[in-house]
Design a protein around this motif. Sequence first.
Motif, PDB file in Angstrom:
ATOM      1  N   GLU A   1      -2.489  16.796  -8.942  1.00  0.00           N
ATOM      2  CA  GLU A   1      -2.974  15.978 -10.193  1.00  0.00           C
ATOM      3  C   GLU A   1      -1.721  14.784 -10.321  1.00  0.00           C
ATOM      4  O   GLU A   1      -2.285  13.673 -10.861  1.00  0.00           O
ATOM      5  CB  GLU A   1      -2.676  16.993 -11.567  1.00  0.00           C
ATOM      6  N   GLU A   2      -0.726  15.164 -10.223  1.00  0.00           N
ATOM      7  CA  GLU A   2       0.390  14.134 -10.098  1.00  0.00           C
ATOM      8  C   GLU A   2       0.012  12.966  -9.146  1.00  0.00           C
ATOM      9  O   GLU A   2       0.345  11.722  -9.468  1.00  0.00           O
ATOM     10  CB  GLU A   2       1.823  14.446  -9.888  1.00  0.00           C
ATOM     11  N   ASP A   3      -0.392  13.143  -7.728  1.00  0.00           N
ATOM     12  CA  ASP A   3      -0.634  12.273  -6.735  1.00  0.00           C
ATOM     13  C   ASP A   3      -1.826  11.546  -7.433  1.00  0.00           C
ATOM     14  O   ASP A   3      -1.924  10.397  -6.965  1.00  0.00           O
ATOM     15  CB  ASP A   3      -0.955  13.143  -5.594  1.00  0.00           C
ATOM     16  N   ALA A   4      -3.007  11.982  -7.944  1.00  0.00           N
ATOM     17  CA  ALA A   4      -4.014  11.570  -8.274  1.00  0.00           C
ATOM     18  C   ALA A   4      -3.757  10.537  -9.428  1.00  0.00           C
ATOM     19  O   ALA A   4      -4.248   9.379  -9.291  1.00  0.00           O
ATOM     20  CB  ALA A   4      -5.211  12.424  -9.056  1.00  0.00           C
ATOM     21  N   VAL A   5      -2.899  10.811 -10.366  1.00  0.00           N
ATOM     22  CA  VAL A   5      -2.558   9.741 -11.436  1.00  0.00           C
ATOM     23  C   VAL A   5      -1.699   8.857 -10.765  1.00  0.00           C
ATOM     24  O   VAL A   5      -2.167   7.430 -11.191  1.00  0.00           O
ATOM     25  CB  VAL A   5      -1.468  10.512 -12.429  1.00  0.00           C
ATOM     26  N   ALA A   6      -1.052   8.994  -9.830  1.00  0.00           N
ATOM     27  CA  ALA A   6      -0.003   7.822  -9.339  1.00  0.00           C
ATOM     28  C   ALA A   6      -1.098   6.936  -8.317  1.00  0.00           C
ATOM     29  O   ALA A   6      -0.918   5.936  -8.434  1.00  0.00           O
ATOM     30  CB  ALA A   6       1.240   8.341  -8.225  1.00  0.00           C
ATOM     31  N   GLN A   7      -2.100   7.607  -7.818  1.00  0.00           N
ATOM     32  CA  GLN A   7      -2.863   6.750  -6.831  1.00  0.00           C
ATOM     33  C   GLN A   7      -3.838   5.849  -8.129  1.00  0.00           C
ATOM     34  O   GLN A   7      -3.956   4.746  -7.761  1.00  0.00           O
ATOM     35  CB  GLN A   7      -4.015   7.546  -6.188  1.00  0.00           C
TER      36      GLN A   7
ATOM     37  N   PRO B   1       6.430  24.011   1.538  1.00  0.00           N
ATOM     38  CA  PRO B   1       6.491  23.925   0.037  1.00  0.00           C
ATOM     39  C   PRO B   1       5.859  22.943  -0.667  1.00  0.00           C
ATOM     40  O   PRO B   1       5.577  21.781  -0.104  1.00  0.00           O
ATOM     41  CB  PRO B   1       7.902  23.914  -0.474  1.00  0.00           C
ATOM     42  N   ALA B   2       5.333  23.009  -1.982  1.00  0.00           N
ATOM     43  CA  ALA B   2       4.673  21.951  -2.931  1.00  0.00           C
ATOM     44  C   ALA B   2       5.995  21.049  -3.311  1.00  0.00           C
ATOM     45  O   ALA B   2       7.160  21.698  -2.957  1.00  0.00           O
ATOM     46  CB  ALA B   2       3.991  22.502  -3.719  1.00  0.00           C
ATOM     47  N   ARG B   3       5.664  19.834  -3.325  1.00  0.00           N
ATOM     48  CA  ARG B   3       6.813  19.089  -3.818  1.00  0.00           C
ATOM     49  C   ARG B   3       7.636  19.433  -4.970  1.00  0.00           C
ATOM     50  O   ARG B   3       7.156  20.089  -5.995  1.00  0.00           O
ATOM     51  CB  ARG B   3       6.287  17.574  -4.188  1.00  0.00           C
TER      52      ARG B   3
ATOM     53  N   ARG C   1       0.775  -1.145  -0.114  1.00  0.00           N
ATOM     54  CA  ARG C   1      -0.177  -0.085   0.142  1.00  0.00           C
ATOM     55  C   ARG C   1       1.208   1.390  -0.011  1.00  0.00           C
ATOM     56  O   ARG C   1       1.983   1.437   0.331  1.00  0.00           O
ATOM     57  CB  ARG C   1      -0.882   0.092   1.271  1.00  0.00           C
ATOM     58  N   PRO C   2       0.356   2.339  -0.575  1.00  0.00           N
ATOM     59  CA  PRO C   2       1.141   3.628  -0.284  1.00  0.00           C
ATOM     60  C   PRO C   2       1.249   3.915   1.028  1.00  0.00           C
ATOM     61  O   PRO C   2       0.373   3.513   1.916  1.00  0.00           O
ATOM     62  CB  PRO C   2       0.101   4.674  -1.037  1.00  0.00           C
ATOM     63  N   PRO C   3       2.329   4.625   1.543  1.00  0.00           N
ATOM     64  CA  PRO C   3       2.454   5.011   2.747  1.00  0.00           C
ATOM     65  C   PRO C   3       1.398   6.081   3.393  1.00  0.00           C
ATOM     66  O   PRO C   3       0.790   6.960   2.494  1.00  0.00           O
ATOM     67  CB  PRO C   3       3.920   5.917   2.803  1.00  0.00           C
ATOM     68  N   TYR C   4       0.701   5.759   4.460  1.00  0.00           N
ATOM     69  CA  TYR C   4      -0.175   6.567   4.977  1.00  0.00           C
ATOM     70  C   TYR C   4      -0.103   6.520   6.649  1.00  0.00           C
ATOM     71  O   TYR C   4      -0.043   5.511   7.286  1.00  0.00           O
ATOM     72  CB  TYR C   4      -1.669   5.994   4.796  1.00  0.00           C
TER      73      TYR C   4
ATOM     74  N   GLN D   1       1.989  29.708  -6.130  1.00  0.00           N
ATOM     75  CA  GLN D   1       2.045  28.688  -5.154  1.00  0.00           C
ATOM     76  C   GLN D   1       0.886  27.877  -5.320  1.00  0.00           C
ATOM     77  O   GLN D   1       1.195  26.353  -5.301  1.00  0.00           O
ATOM     78  CB  GLN D   1       2.055  29.272  -3.685  1.00  0.00           C
ATOM     79  N   TRP D   2      -0.184  28.310  -5.570  1.00  0.00           N
ATOM     80  CA  TRP D   2      -1.467  27.454  -5.771  1.00  0.00           C
ATOM     81  C   TRP D   2      -1.313  26.712  -6.969  1.00  0.00           C
ATOM     82  O   TRP D   2      -1.930  25.575  -6.810  1.00  0.00           O
ATOM     83  CB  TRP D   2      -2.771  28.247  -5.623  1.00  0.00           C
ATOM     84  N   ALA D   3      -0.954  27.270  -8.023  1.00  0.00           N
ATOM     85  CA  ALA D   3      -0.684  26.339  -9.239  1.00  0.00           C
ATOM     86  C   ALA D   3       0.433  25.290  -9.022  1.00  0.00           C
ATOM     87  O   ALA D   3       0.098  24.099  -9.471  1.00  0.00           O
ATOM     88  CB  ALA D   3      -0.227  27.197 -10.524  1.00  0.00           C
ATOM     89  N   ALA D   4       1.351  25.642  -7.996  1.00  0.00           N
ATOM     90  CA  ALA D   4       2.313  24.206  -8.061  1.00  0.00           C
ATOM     91  C   ALA D   4       1.481  23.165  -7.076  1.00  0.00           C
ATOM     92  O   ALA D   4       1.859  21.994  -7.356  1.00  0.00           O
ATOM     93  CB  ALA D   4       3.527  24.797  -7.160  1.00  0.00           C
ATOM     94  N   ARG D   5       0.581  23.674  -6.191  1.00  0.00           N
ATOM     95  CA  ARG D   5      -0.069  22.613  -5.434  1.00  0.00           C
ATOM     96  C   ARG D   5      -0.885  21.728  -6.201  1.00  0.00           C
ATOM     97  O   ARG D   5      -1.011  20.623  -6.257  1.00  0.00           O
ATOM     98  CB  ARG D   5      -0.773  23.478  -4.172  1.00  0.00           C
TER      99      ARG D   5
END
Length: 324
Positions: free
Chosen positions: A302-308, A276-278, A242-245, A293-297
Motif C-alpha cells: 500500500e505504501e509503495d502504491a501511494v508513492a508510485q 523480510p518486508a520493509r 524515474r524510480p529505480p527499476y 508477515q502477510w499483513a506487513a507485506r
Amino acid sequence: MSSIPVICDRCRATGFAGESDFTHLGDLLAFTPVPRLTKRADGWTPERQRAFIAALSATGSKRQAVQALGMAAYGVDQLLKADGSDSFKAAVDRAMLIAQANGSMKIAQGVADAAARNAQLTPPSRLRGLPPPEAEEPEEDEDRKWELLEGIGVKFMRKVAAERQARLAGEIVAADFYLRQITVMEVMLDLLSAKLGFDANEVLRDLRRGDHALVQIAATTFSDSLDRARRAWWADEGAPNRPPYPDPRFLTQHRHRDGNYAVAVDQSATGATTTPARGYTQEEWAAMGADAQWAAREKQFEEDAVAQAQWERRAHAEWEERQG
C-alpha cells in the motif's frame, strides 16, 4: 539417401542415423555426450549427439550433418561452447579426420565441379527453351549472417526511438504506425535468424548465468551500467527522474565467473527464512507468524502504491509545465 549407421542400440537416433554396421569407426561414438540443463524431446539428446557425429564422419560438413537430423547448426555451436563438451569436441575432430581420410570432401567438391561444368554445356534439344535449373544459393558465412542480423537490429532500435518521440509529441497515429513496423521487425528477426541457422528460441532457452535462467535474472552489472546511462540522458533532457527499476530492495545479489547478477526476491512468500518486508530485520521477521508477515507485506504494498501515484502526478505536472 542411404542412412548413416551407428554402432550400438544406445547410439541410434531418429532421422538420418540407421542401424547398419559401423564398426570400422571404432569407439568414435563412445564419447561422453554434452550434458544439457533442460531435457527436451526435440533437443540435443545423447542419441542425437551421436547421430550427428556419425553423420559428420560421413559428410565432413557440419551443415549437412545437422540438416540430416532436422536440427539447427547453431545447436552444435552451443554444444561446443557448453561446459562438459571436451569429449564431444574430440569426437567432432575425429569425425572430420575420418571424413577427410575417406575422401568425402574431395568427392563432394568433384561433384560440384562437374555440375558447374555441365551447366556451361549446351543443353540437349529436348531441353532447349526450358528455363535453366535454379542454382543452389551459396551458404552465407558466419560473419555475413551476423552483419544481416545487426543491420536489422540497428533499424529496429531507430524505429523504437521514433515511436517514443512520436508518442511523447502526441502524434498517436504516427506512433502506432511505428509500433506496427517494430512488430514486423521483431517477427523478421526471429524468422531470419532461423533461416540463417540460428534457433532464436533455443538461444533464449540456453541463456543462463549460474543456476538461473534468463527470465529469473532481474539485473546484471552491464544492465545496471545501461540504466545509469539512461538516467544521465534523462537528466540532461530535463525529464523527471524515474524510480529505480528493478528496485534494489527486492534483489538478491549473486557472483559468477561470467559476471555478477541479481535475482528478484519473491515478495509474496512468508516464512522465517524469506526476505523480510520493509522495516523488519531478519530476526524480527522470523519471530512473526504467517498472518503477521502477510499483513506487513500488504502494508508495504500500500505504501509503495501511494508513492508510485505521487511520483506519477509529480512527473505529469513537470511534463505539462515543459509543454507550456
